[in-house]
Design an enzyme around this catalytic site. Structure first.
Site, PDB file in Angstrom:
ATOM      1  N   ASP A 336      32.422 -19.641  -7.934  1.00 58.27           N
ATOM      2  CA  ASP A 336      31.853 -18.911  -9.055  1.00 58.27           C
ATOM      3  C   ASP A 336      31.802 -19.803 -10.295  1.00 58.27           C
ATOM      4  O   ASP A 336      32.773 -20.507 -10.612  1.00 58.27           O
ATOM      5  CB  ASP A 336      32.723 -17.674  -9.330  1.00 58.27           C
ATOM      6  CG  ASP A 336      32.217 -16.833 -10.468  1.00 58.27           C
ATOM      7  OD1 ASP A 336      31.124 -16.264 -10.332  1.00 58.27           O
ATOM      8  OD2 ASP A 336      32.910 -16.751 -11.498  1.00 58.27           O
ATOM      9  N   GLU A 373      27.837 -21.914  -7.366  1.00 56.87           N
ATOM     10  CA  GLU A 373      26.997 -21.221  -8.337  1.00 56.87           C
ATOM     11  C   GLU A 373      26.856 -22.231  -9.473  1.00 56.87           C
ATOM     12  O   GLU A 373      27.754 -22.380 -10.309  1.00 56.87           O
ATOM     13  CB  GLU A 373      27.656 -19.936  -8.825  1.00 56.87           C
ATOM     14  CG  GLU A 373      26.772 -19.174  -9.799  1.00 56.87           C
ATOM     15  CD  GLU A 373      27.461 -17.950 -10.383  1.00 56.87           C
ATOM     16  OE1 GLU A 373      26.778 -16.934 -10.601  1.00 56.87           O
ATOM     17  OE2 GLU A 373      28.679 -18.004 -10.632  1.00 56.87           O
TER      18      GLU A 373
END
Length: 696
Positions: A336, A373
């Site tokens: 993330d 990401e």
């Protein structure tokens, strides 16, 4: 003669050098703190105990080795509950925030038990750490090692997948609940589940109250090594460790890999106004990026930023990844806000960041998939430039271009073709293959697929933030009515658009990712930021599996087709040049009239001819030539098959404008293309024809 004995799964694991390590004689406790002046171990008998049964002081002379405090407590076994407590300077201006009264979670804790408590003194007691024994009979289970190019990812929330009563499972909302629904996952055909965060995050706030807006998604970590206790069916301390392993083992038995969404970018301790629960009270200036030595840099958008390129933090992240891979048999990770790992200790983006390179090169992670990401909350956007060939990326450009094309936005014809062909503009220059692109149109963050075609605007009022949260740039449409409607013409176009986008996703070069529930038209009622909605807004409604069985059948057939067709999951980029001595190029583009495409044409209509791969990439000769037709205009059009495929027999595979079951032919035995080679294409529709034999 000595016989070689294989290393069994019961013998091989990964023991971290820090945290609590049980042995036959007791338990070793080790914790890093450079600036602490005193360290204590607090031992508890029961989960609900507010005060420790025993406090053991670390001896500075005998229990400190460099910056590591370590002691062995004889007789302590797995299941023991504990906290650390550290004394040291309170000098916020110099980055020190020691609080000798704070009960601290071990950064290497492998399980937590209980919840926040408040003592008579008003001080907060965070959940207790649990000493864990990782003995588990894996029965020969190993990582599946599926090739990335053959992967189909299903992003899923562990709790939300089976928490609804409609799931009709015994252990709803838990790791064991997932096991009960594995037959459904197998029938769908996906090859990997990407689990939204399962490492520990707060269930209640630091004052022991139920959160007014719970962090349902779990992007608020507090213990990176520990499976979330809230997803365990049993409430016994440490039960989550066993249940999580049971889930992984069962998924592997079904041929499904497990990828974890990990959040090494911030923690739940927040900024200077947040609580001291772990890292702040042990070595604040090491674990977090600070400006002017005291203020928390907020590149995560969550109050603080993990100092990922500090050697101590880097070591912790490595131990954590190895821990999940070798103690839980995890097959990969999605990082993330991974661009934060590209920032140095001052917060600056740096080329070839050591953290990113080391993850890719770590020999103990060599079997795993690593996905970034490739952006953060402070403006970094590294899609196409994150890491080396080992790193795959969530391709945000794919999402935007696919949405824009099917909405009918001008100038999206060329971008859609580029995404369909594997996004070579982003990855080829760095020597990265097409499967470095994780293609997605929806994710947990944003509209569901059904909402994407039902709402022009976000409707996040239920979040309690006056609809100010969530992204305003959704590239969505409602086709005439905002939200649910009984108008058949609108319902029909919405259904087609869902099929258009799912088909595009599943026939594109790269790796497709589907969000759990998109295959059954799950809706969040227009909420595009349901991070706090631990209710029916977010949960999988299993009644939709029957209600929208035609769409589930459609998606399953697409996945099976993808798995059988090397033509659409190449390891090399399409070049537009002939291969294997054939006279036709591996990809060619045509207008609706069957002539070579002019990319500056106004109409969003095109045909893609994709030839089967070379025998080198397809030694069994399973690949078939494909003709894909796209009409994103608002008009019904006549397409002409390009002359390149003349003489072959073409069977219809997909027609998104046709009613079920004629929208897809799972056995690729649909009607043969007409002899006049004219194909009627409805507005906002897509068709795929498959050559019924290998072409030389």
């Amino acid at each position: 003669m000595l016989m070689r004995q294989p290393c069994t799964d019961l013998q091989f694991g990964y023991a971290s050098p820090f945290g609590a390590t049980p042995s036959a004689t007791g338990t070793q406790f080790s914790v890093f703190s450079r600036s602490a002046t005193e360290m204590r171990l607090l031992l508890y008998n029961k989960v609900n105990d507010r005060e420790p049964a025993q406090v053991i002081d670390f001896d500075r002379d005998t229990d400190r080795w460099g910056d590591v405090w370590s002691l062995n407590v004889p007789g302590l076994e797995a299941g023991q509950l504990y906290h650390f407590q550290a004394s040291g300077p309170w000098e916020p201006e110099n980055g020190h925030r020691f609080d000798s009264s704070a009960r601290l979670i071990d950064p290497y804790a492998q399980a937590l038990a209980g919840t926040y408590q408040t003592g008579k003194d008003g001080l907060v007691r965070p959940p207790k750490c649990v000493v864990v024994d990782h003995s588990f009979d894996w029965e020969g289970d190993r990582h599946l090692r599926r090739d990335m190019s053959e992967t189909v990812i299903y992003e899923m929330h562990v709790r939300g997948f089976t928490k609804s009563r409609t799931a009709k499972v015994k252990a709803g909302g838990s790791y064991l609940g997932v096991i009960e629904k594995i037959p459904y996952l197998k029938s769908l055909g996906i090859t990997a589940v990407e689990l939204m965060p399962v490492h520990e995050f707060p269930i209640r706030d630091p004052h022991g109250k139920k959160l007014s807006r719970p962090n349902y998604w779990g992007y608020d970590p507090m213990a990176f090594f520990a499976p979330h206790r809230g997803y365990a069916h049993s409430s016994a301390p440490g039960a989550q460790v066993v249940e999580f392993k049971q889930m992984v083992k069962a998924l592997h038995e079904a041929g499904i890999e497990v990828i974890l969404d990990v959040v090494f970018n911030h923690t739940c301790e927040g900024n200077e106004n947040g609580p001291t629960l772990s890292f702040k009270g042990l070595e604040n200036q090491v674990y977090y990026i600070l400006s002017e030595g005291q203020h928390y840099c907020n590149y995560s958008g969550c109050g603080n930023t993990i100092n990922g390129n500090h050697p101590v933090v880097r070591e912790m992240i490595f131990h954590c990844l190895r821990h999940w891979v070798h103690n839980y048999h995890i097959d990969g990770f999605r990082f993330d806000l991974a661009s934060i790992l590209s920032r140095d200790r001052s917060g600056n983006l740096v080329p070839n960041p050591p953290m990113v390179e080391l993850i890719a090169e770590d020999p103990m992670l060599a079997d795993t998939k690593i996905i970034a990401e490739a952006w953060d909350a402070a403006g970094a956007y590294q899609v196409g430039s994150f890491g080396n060939y080992r790193w795959a990326e969530w391709n945000g450009r794919y999402r935007d271009d696919a949405r824009g094309f099917w909405r009918g936005d001008g100038g999206t014809l060329g971008p859609l073709a580029t995404r369909l062909a594997g996004s070579s503009d982003l990855y080829e220059h760095a020597g990265r293959p097409p499967f470095c692109s994780i293609n997605f149109i929806t994710s947990h963050d944003g509209f569901t697929m059904s909402d994407l075609v039902s709402y022009k605007d976000k409707h996040n009022d239920a979040n309690g933030e006056n609809n100010n949260d969530g992204d305003n740039h959704n590239i969505s449409d409602n086709y005439g009515v905002e939200g649910p409607t009984r108008k058949k013409c609108i319902a029909t176009i919405r259904s087609q658009q869902v099929r258009n986008m799912l088909t595009t996703l599943l026939v594109s070069q790269g790796v497709p990712m589907i969000v759990s529930g998109d295959e059954v038209r799950r809706t969040q009622k227009g909420n595009n930021n349901a991070y706090c909605q631990d209710n029916d807004i977010s949960w999988f409604d299993w009644r939709l599996v029957e209600k929208n069985a035609d769409l589930t059948r459609f998606v399953s057939a697409l996945i099976q087709f993808r798995k059988s067709q090397p033509t659409i999951r190449r390891k090399e980029y399409l070049t537009g040049r002939p291969v294997d001595g054939r006279k036709i190029p591996d990809v060619s583009w045509y207008g609706a009239d069957g002539n070579p495409l002019h990319w500056d044409q106004g109409a969003l209509a095109m045909t893609a001819y994709i030839a089967a791969p070379s025998r080198l990439d397809d030694p069994e000769g399973l690949g078939r030539d494909l003709i894909m037709m796209f009409n994103s205009t608002g008009d019904n059009l006549e397409f002409e098959l390009p002359s390149i495929g003349r003489g072959a027999v073409w069977n219809l595979f997909v027609d998104t404008s046709a009613p079920s079951p004629k929208d897809i032919y799972p056995d690729v035995d649909g009607p043969v293309a007409p002899s006049n080679r004219i194909i009627e294409m409805g507005r906002h529709s897509m068709k795929i024809f498959v050559c019924n034999a290998a072409m030389s």
